[in-house]
Design a protein around this motif. Sequence first.
Motif, PDB file in Angstrom:
ATOM      1  N   THR A  29     -13.817  -3.937   2.071  1.00  0.00           N
ATOM      2  CA  THR A  29     -12.598  -4.652   1.700  1.00  0.00           C
ATOM      3  C   THR A  29     -12.247  -4.240   0.280  1.00  0.00           C
ATOM      4  N   VAL A  30     -10.991  -3.886   0.069  1.00  0.00           N
ATOM      5  CA  VAL A  30     -10.546  -3.405  -1.237  1.00  0.00           C
ATOM      6  C   VAL A  30      -9.370  -4.258  -1.705  1.00  0.00           C
ATOM      7  N   THR A  31      -9.375  -4.647  -2.967  1.00  0.00           N
ATOM      8  CA  THR A  31      -8.275  -5.392  -3.569  1.00  0.00           C
ATOM      9  C   THR A  31      -7.718  -4.573  -4.723  1.00  0.00           C
ATOM     10  N   PHE A  32      -6.410  -4.382  -4.751  1.00  0.00           N
ATOM     11  CA  PHE A  32      -5.762  -3.663  -5.847  1.00  0.00           C
ATOM     12  C   PHE A  32      -4.969  -4.652  -6.685  1.00  0.00           C
ATOM     13  N   VAL A  33      -5.164  -4.607  -8.000  1.00  0.00           N
ATOM     14  CA  VAL A  33      -4.390  -5.406  -8.942  1.00  0.00           C
ATOM     15  C   VAL A  33      -3.421  -4.452  -9.622  1.00  0.00           C
ATOM     16  N   LEU A  34      -2.125  -4.722  -9.495  1.00  0.00           N
ATOM     17  CA  LEU A  34      -1.094  -3.787  -9.956  1.00  0.00           C
ATOM     18  C   LEU A  34      -0.518  -4.240 -11.302  1.00  0.00           C
ATOM     19  N   HIS A  35      -1.162  -3.878 -12.382  1.00  0.00           N
ATOM     20  CA  HIS A  35      -0.687  -4.220 -13.727  1.00  0.00           C
ATOM     21  C   HIS A  35       0.454  -3.299 -14.124  1.00  0.00           C
ATOM     22  N   GLY A  36       1.532  -3.860 -14.639  1.00  0.00           N
ATOM     23  CA  GLY A  36       2.634  -3.054 -15.156  1.00  0.00           C
ATOM     24  C   GLY A  36       3.557  -2.490 -14.099  1.00  0.00           C
ATOM     25  N   PHE A  37       3.339  -2.853 -12.844  1.00  0.00           N
ATOM     26  CA  PHE A  37       4.176  -2.343 -11.760  1.00  0.00           C
ATOM     27  C   PHE A  37       5.363  -3.277 -11.574  1.00  0.00           C
ATOM     28  N   HIS A  38       6.575  -2.733 -11.508  1.00  0.00           N
ATOM     29  CA  HIS A  38       7.806  -3.513 -11.386  1.00  0.00           C
ATOM     30  C   HIS A  38       8.546  -3.075 -10.124  1.00  0.00           C
ATOM     31  N   PRO A  39       8.264  -3.714  -8.979  1.00  0.00           N
ATOM     32  CA  PRO A  39       8.880  -3.269  -7.727  1.00  0.00           C
ATOM     33  C   PRO A  39      10.400  -3.235  -7.793  1.00  0.00           C
ATOM     34  N   LYS A  40      10.957  -2.249  -7.114  1.00  0.00           N
ATOM     35  CA  LYS A  40      12.400  -2.051  -7.068  1.00  0.00           C
ATOM     36  C   LYS A  40      13.095  -3.280  -6.494  1.00  0.00           C
ATOM     37  N   ASP A  41      14.096  -3.806  -7.201  1.00  0.00           N
ATOM     38  CA  ASP A  41      14.913  -4.938  -6.754  1.00  0.00           C
ATOM     39  C   ASP A  41      14.072  -6.149  -6.367  1.00  0.00           C
ATOM     40  N   GLY A  42      12.924  -6.327  -7.002  1.00  0.00           N
ATOM     41  CA  GLY A  42      12.082  -7.477  -6.729  1.00  0.00           C
ATOM     42  C   GLY A  42      11.355  -7.419  -5.391  1.00  0.00           C
ATOM     43  N   VAL A  43      11.423  -6.294  -4.702  1.00  0.00           N
ATOM     44  CA  VAL A  43      10.771  -6.163  -3.410  1.00  0.00           C
ATOM     45  C   VAL A  43       9.258  -6.138  -3.604  1.00  0.00           C
ATOM     46  N   THR A  44       8.566  -6.961  -2.859  1.00  0.00           N
ATOM     47  CA  THR A  44       7.104  -7.000  -2.974  1.00  0.00           C
ATOM     48  C   THR A  44       6.433  -6.730  -1.626  1.00  0.00           C
ATOM     49  N   THR A  45       7.155  -6.153  -0.693  1.00  0.00           N
ATOM     50  CA  THR A  45       6.609  -5.823   0.613  1.00  0.00           C
ATOM     51  C   THR A  45       5.743  -4.569   0.516  1.00  0.00           C
ATOM     52  N   VAL A  46       4.638  -4.592   1.216  1.00  0.00           N
ATOM     53  CA  VAL A  46       3.755  -3.444   1.264  1.00  0.00           C
ATOM     54  C   VAL A  46       3.739  -2.924   2.696  1.00  0.00           C
ATOM     55  N   ALA A  47       3.924  -1.640   2.859  1.00  0.00           N
ATOM     56  CA  ALA A  47       3.814  -1.009   4.174  1.00  0.00           C
ATOM     57  C   ALA A  47       2.474  -0.294   4.242  1.00  0.00           C
ATOM     58  N   LEU A  48       1.750  -0.492   5.318  1.00  0.00           N
ATOM     59  CA  LEU A  48       0.448   0.135   5.505  1.00  0.00           C
ATOM     60  C   LEU A  48       0.538   1.123   6.658  1.00  0.00           C
ATOM     61  N   TRP A  49       0.233   2.371   6.357  1.00  0.00           N
ATOM     62  CA  TRP A  49       0.237   3.435   7.356  1.00  0.00           C
ATOM     63  C   TRP A  49      -1.193   3.893   7.560  1.00  0.00           C
ATOM     64  N   LYS A  50      -1.553   4.186   8.792  1.00  0.00           N
ATOM     65  CA  LYS A  50      -2.919   4.601   9.114  1.00  0.00           C
ATOM     66  C   LYS A  50      -2.871   5.862   9.975  1.00  0.00           C
ATOM     67  N   THR A  51      -3.811   6.759   9.715  1.00  0.00           N
ATOM     68  CA  THR A  51      -3.946   7.965  10.522  1.00  0.00           C
ATOM     69  C   THR A  51      -5.387   8.094  10.976  1.00  0.00           C
ATOM     70  N   THR A  52      -5.558   8.390  12.255  1.00  0.00           N
ATOM     71  CA  THR A  52      -6.857   8.761  12.796  1.00  0.00           C
ATOM     72  C   THR A  52      -6.699  10.154  13.395  1.00  0.00           C
ATOM     73  N   GLU A  53      -7.792  10.753  13.825  1.00  0.00           N
ATOM     74  CA  GLU A  53      -7.714  12.101  14.399  1.00  0.00           C
ATOM     75  C   GLU A  53      -6.835  12.144  15.641  1.00  0.00           C
ATOM     76  N   THR A  54      -6.751  11.044  16.363  1.00  0.00           N
ATOM     77  CA  THR A  54      -5.981  11.028  17.598  1.00  0.00           C
ATOM     78  C   THR A  54      -4.649  10.289  17.473  1.00  0.00           C
ATOM     79  N   ASP A  55      -4.398   9.623  16.359  1.00  0.00           N
ATOM     80  CA  ASP A  55      -3.212   8.794  16.212  1.00  0.00           C
ATOM     81  C   ASP A  55      -2.644   8.908  14.793  1.00  0.00           C
ATOM     82  N   PRO A  56      -1.860   9.946  14.494  1.00  0.00           N
ATOM     83  CA  PRO A  56      -1.372  10.123  13.121  1.00  0.00           C
ATOM     84  C   PRO A  56      -0.157   9.268  12.791  1.00  0.00           C
ATOM     85  N   PHE A  57      -0.067   8.857  11.543  1.00  0.00           N
ATOM     86  CA  PHE A  57       1.082   8.163  10.956  1.00  0.00           C
ATOM     87  C   PHE A  57       1.561   6.967  11.765  1.00  0.00           C
ATOM     88  N   LYS A  58       0.714   5.952  11.866  1.00  0.00           N
ATOM     89  CA  LYS A  58       1.082   4.724  12.556  1.00  0.00           C
ATOM     90  C   LYS A  58       1.287   3.624  11.528  1.00  0.00           C
TER      91      LYS A  58
END
Length: 140
Positions: A109-138
């Motif tokens: 489990t990994v937690t990232f703390v984003l100091h100094g980051f100012h999301p565009k237009d107040g957007v705070t949504t995170v998109a998570l993409w995953k790739t496996t050998e059989t299933d790229p860019f999901k």
Amino acid sequence: TASIVWNIIYSWYPLLPYGFHKGHTTTGNGHGLMYANQPWSGNYTVNPPIYVVAHTTQFTENDGTWKYAPYNTGRNFLKSGATFVALCNKDLKDMSIIIESTEANQTETVTFVLHGFHPKDGVTTVALWKTTETDPFKLV
């Protein structure tokens, strides 16, 4: 700073000594993001490192404004054996974090703390993409 020279597509006959480290390779081929030992046949193999390159380049711009975050803050090794790298554009409104786990030996489990980051237009949504050998860019 380092220079790592790989062929994008390794396409030599396996009996040739090119790309061999001390006479051996891990897969019996040379080193490349893809293998095409018989390119005239149309057959090729996509190797896992190509997806690391793809994730790094897919979500950033090649306009000179994106920079890697400093070592120990935006790139490092994880306890599991995975690595991560963060890239931000110069106004710190867009960010991409790439975690590669080809050498990971356990889940983590990994937690990232984003100091100094100012999301565009107040957007705070995170998109998570995953790739496996059989299933790229999901999108997860």
